[in-house]
Design an enzyme around this catalytic site. Structure first.
Site, PDB file in Angstrom:
ATOM      1  N   HIS A  19       0.856  -1.189   0.000  1.00  0.00           N
ATOM      2  CA  HIS A  19       0.000   0.000   0.000  1.00  0.00           C
ATOM      3  C   HIS A  19       0.892   1.240   0.000  1.00  0.00           C
ATOM      4  O   HIS A  19       1.748   1.385   0.874  1.00  0.00           O
ATOM      5  CB  HIS A  19      -0.889   0.025   1.247  1.00  0.00           C
ATOM      6  CG  HIS A  19      -1.835  -1.127   1.333  1.00  0.00           C
ATOM      7  ND1 HIS A  19      -3.108  -1.082   0.819  1.00  0.00           N
ATOM      8  CD2 HIS A  19      -1.679  -2.371   1.861  1.00  0.00           C
ATOM      9  CE1 HIS A  19      -3.702  -2.251   1.032  1.00  0.00           C
ATOM     10  NE2 HIS A  19      -2.859  -3.044   1.661  1.00  0.00           N
ATOM     11  N   LEU A  20       0.680   2.119  -0.960  1.00  0.00           N
ATOM     12  CA  LEU A  20       1.466   3.351  -1.054  1.00  0.00           C
ATOM     13  C   LEU A  20       0.638   4.595  -0.744  1.00  0.00           C
ATOM     14  O   LEU A  20       1.187   5.680  -0.637  1.00  0.00           O
ATOM     15  CB  LEU A  20       2.086   3.478  -2.450  1.00  0.00           C
ATOM     16  CG  LEU A  20       3.185   2.459  -2.763  1.00  0.00           C
ATOM     17  CD1 LEU A  20       3.614   2.563  -4.224  1.00  0.00           C
ATOM     18  CD2 LEU A  20       4.392   2.650  -1.850  1.00  0.00           C
ATOM     19  N   ARG A  21      -0.684   4.443  -0.621  1.00  0.00           N
ATOM     20  CA  ARG A  21      -1.574   5.571  -0.359  1.00  0.00           C
ATOM     21  C   ARG A  21      -1.455   6.605  -1.486  1.00  0.00           C
ATOM     22  O   ARG A  21      -1.211   6.259  -2.629  1.00  0.00           O
ATOM     23  CB  ARG A  21      -1.301   6.184   1.016  1.00  0.00           C
ATOM     24  CG  ARG A  21      -1.229   5.186   2.164  1.00  0.00           C
ATOM     25  CD  ARG A  21      -2.448   4.344   2.328  1.00  0.00           C
ATOM     26  NE  ARG A  21      -2.426   3.594   3.598  1.00  0.00           N
ATOM     27  CZ  ARG A  21      -3.100   2.490   3.801  1.00  0.00           C
ATOM     28  NH1 ARG A  21      -3.826   1.964   2.829  1.00  0.00           N
ATOM     29  NH2 ARG A  21      -3.056   1.885   4.975  1.00  0.00           N
ATOM     30  N   ASN A  45      -6.786   0.282  -3.120  1.00  0.00           N
ATOM     31  CA  ASN A  45      -7.830   0.759  -2.197  1.00  0.00           C
ATOM     32  C   ASN A  45      -7.606   2.206  -1.779  1.00  0.00           C
ATOM     33  O   ASN A  45      -7.456   2.534  -0.606  1.00  0.00           O
ATOM     34  CB  ASN A  45      -7.963  -0.152  -0.968  1.00  0.00           C
ATOM     35  CG  ASN A  45      -6.686  -0.275  -0.164  1.00  0.00           C
ATOM     36  OD1 ASN A  45      -5.578  -0.187  -0.707  1.00  0.00           O
ATOM     37  ND2 ASN A  45      -6.818  -0.481   1.135  1.00  0.00           N
ATOM     38  N   HIS A 178      -1.578 -12.314   2.257  1.00  0.00           N
ATOM     39  CA  HIS A 178      -1.278 -12.169   3.689  1.00  0.00           C
ATOM     40  C   HIS A 178      -1.933 -13.252   4.535  1.00  0.00           C
ATOM     41  O   HIS A 178      -2.708 -12.978   5.452  1.00  0.00           O
ATOM     42  CB  HIS A 178      -1.626 -10.776   4.206  1.00  0.00           C
ATOM     43  CG  HIS A 178      -2.975 -10.237   3.799  1.00  0.00           C
ATOM     44  ND1 HIS A 178      -4.142 -10.947   3.897  1.00  0.00           N
ATOM     45  CD2 HIS A 178      -3.331  -9.029   3.301  1.00  0.00           C
ATOM     46  CE1 HIS A 178      -5.150 -10.211   3.484  1.00  0.00           C
ATOM     47  NE2 HIS A 178      -4.681  -9.042   3.113  1.00  0.00           N
ATOM     48  N   ASP A 251       2.562  -6.214   2.684  1.00  0.00           N
ATOM     49  CA  ASP A 251       1.319  -5.549   3.088  1.00  0.00           C
ATOM     50  C   ASP A 251       1.639  -4.295   3.894  1.00  0.00           C
ATOM     51  O   ASP A 251       0.893  -3.919   4.803  1.00  0.00           O
ATOM     52  CB  ASP A 251       0.397  -6.487   3.882  1.00  0.00           C
ATOM     53  CG  ASP A 251      -1.026  -5.944   4.025  1.00  0.00           C
ATOM     54  OD1 ASP A 251      -1.387  -5.030   3.255  1.00  0.00           O
ATOM     55  OD2 ASP A 251      -1.764  -6.414   4.904  1.00  0.00           O
ATOM     56  N   HIS A 255      -0.148   4.463   8.108  1.00  0.00           N
ATOM     57  CA  HIS A 255      -1.142   5.400   8.636  1.00  0.00           C
ATOM     58  C   HIS A 255      -0.388   6.400   9.509  1.00  0.00           C
ATOM     59  O   HIS A 255       0.559   6.029  10.215  1.00  0.00           O
ATOM     60  CB  HIS A 255      -2.181   4.699   9.510  1.00  0.00           C
ATOM     61  CG  HIS A 255      -3.105   3.776   8.781  1.00  0.00           C
ATOM     62  ND1 HIS A 255      -4.145   4.220   8.000  1.00  0.00           N
ATOM     63  CD2 HIS A 255      -3.149   2.424   8.720  1.00  0.00           C
ATOM     64  CE1 HIS A 255      -4.798   3.180   7.492  1.00  0.00           C
ATOM     65  NE2 HIS A 255      -4.208   2.076   7.913  1.00  0.00           N
TER      66      HIS A 255
END
Length: 348
Positions: A19-21, A45, A178, A251, A255
């Protein structure tokens, strides 16, 4: 006089779940991956999710713009499956080399998954098209019914969703992402060549006691949640066996600190800075360093039908302390193993 440090040279690895946002977060976290890994499967996402070829092309460009000069990194984009997705759009993206795979999130299973799939039947035309064109399906394997205990959701997914799906679409390539349970480890080990899995460093290093005993550790809270030690041990034994359909997928899910350390904290471990050394530690503890390179750098490309990377990196075995935090605009990020002394790290 100190003994010389042990050095481990491996083919450049890839991260098959990342996830790299977006925005400032993306600009902050991309270099931690791009300096180490040749490629990464980038999760879709975002808000809104990546569901079109155009959105994926634009997101890929934002990622590439954040890669520092001198880093050789290729983001591999994924399509977020929804009940209303057009199979033709998915096939176009795959044929044009924009989409490497598609991601199935059960609705509300994890961060930004409210747009996810309500039932497999709802997306059967899409899955049938994926089977036909040879496009891999990446699965967050948890049921989301409110009455199912959070620690049982992966095992229940296997029997109620995964196995019926694979029985119905026998040629579909599936990555069980995962994995966290002995149930999933056994299922993948006993599966055929069209089923593979990724495992995170936190699920290999820790179990739910580490997260909950002696105080709650919010930076170990991720989904799927850490399980009891018998499941952790099964995962460790799977990777240590040299099984060739399990591969590196961090994964890594950043945040901001205030969103992790709160009365209702977000799920996800930002492990990109420390993941590779963490995996090396696990393989060393399991006396399985001979299988480390395949897990990191070979098994994934083989399953996806891609070439292995032609460059190499080195890890060095000498104690280093992980930073307590990483600056992020008006907040901070807390990396996996923050403040702890680690045994293996990437040689700079």
């Amino acid at each position: 006089m100190t003994a010389p440090s042990q050095v481990l040279k491996i083919r450049r690895p890839d991260d098959w779940h990342l996830h790299l946002r977006d925005g400032d977060m993306l600009k902050t976290v991309v270099p931690y991956t791009s300096e180490i890994y040749g490629r990464a499967i980038v999760m879709p996402n975002l808000a809104p999710p990546v569901t079109t070829v155009e959105a994926a092309v634009a997101y890929r460009q934002r990622i590439l713009d954040a890669v520092p000069a001198g880093h050789d990194f290729s983001p591999l984009m994924t399509c977020y499956l929804t009940d209303s997705l057009d199979p033709n759009e998915l096939e176009r993206g795959f044929n044009e080399g924009v989409f490497t795979a598609a991601k199935l999130y059960p609705a509300n299973a994890t961060t930004n998954s409210s747009h996810g799939v309500t039932s497999v039947d709802a997306i059967m035309p899409v899955l049938e098209r994926m089977e036909k064109i040879g496009m891999p399906l990446l699965v967050h394997g948890e049921v989301t019914h409110a009455d199912i205990d959070i620690f049982d959701r992966e095992a229940r997914f296997i029997e109620s969703v995964m196995e019926p799906l694979r029985q119905r679409l026998t040629a579909l390539k599936v990555v069980f992402e995962h994995i966290t349970t002995k149930d999933a480890a056994d299922y993948v080990r006993n599966g055929n060549e069209r089923l593979a899995a990724t495992i995170t460093p936190q699920h290999l290093m820790f179990n739910r006691n580490h997260m909950l005993v002696g105080g709650v550790r919010p930076h170990l809270y991720c989904l799927p949640i850490l399980k009891r030690n018998i499941h952790q041990q099964a995962l460790r034994e799977l990777v240590a066996s040299g099984f060739n359909r399990v591969f590196l997928g961090t994964d890594s899910a950043p945040h901001a600190r205030h969103r992790k350390e709160s009365s209702c904290g977000c799920a996800g471990c930002f492990n990109a800075p420390t993941a590779l050394g963490s995996y090396a530690t696990v393989f060393e503890e399991m006396n399985a360093l001979q299988h480390f390179e395949a897990f990191c750098s070979v098994n994934g490309p083989q399953f996806y039908g891609l070439p292995v990377n032609d460059t190499f990196i080195e890890l060095v075995r000498e104690e280093q302390q992980v930073a307590e935090s990483i600056a992020l605009t008006d907040d901070t990020l807390v990396p996996f193993l923050a403040g702890e002394t680690v045994r293996w790290s990437v040689k700079q």
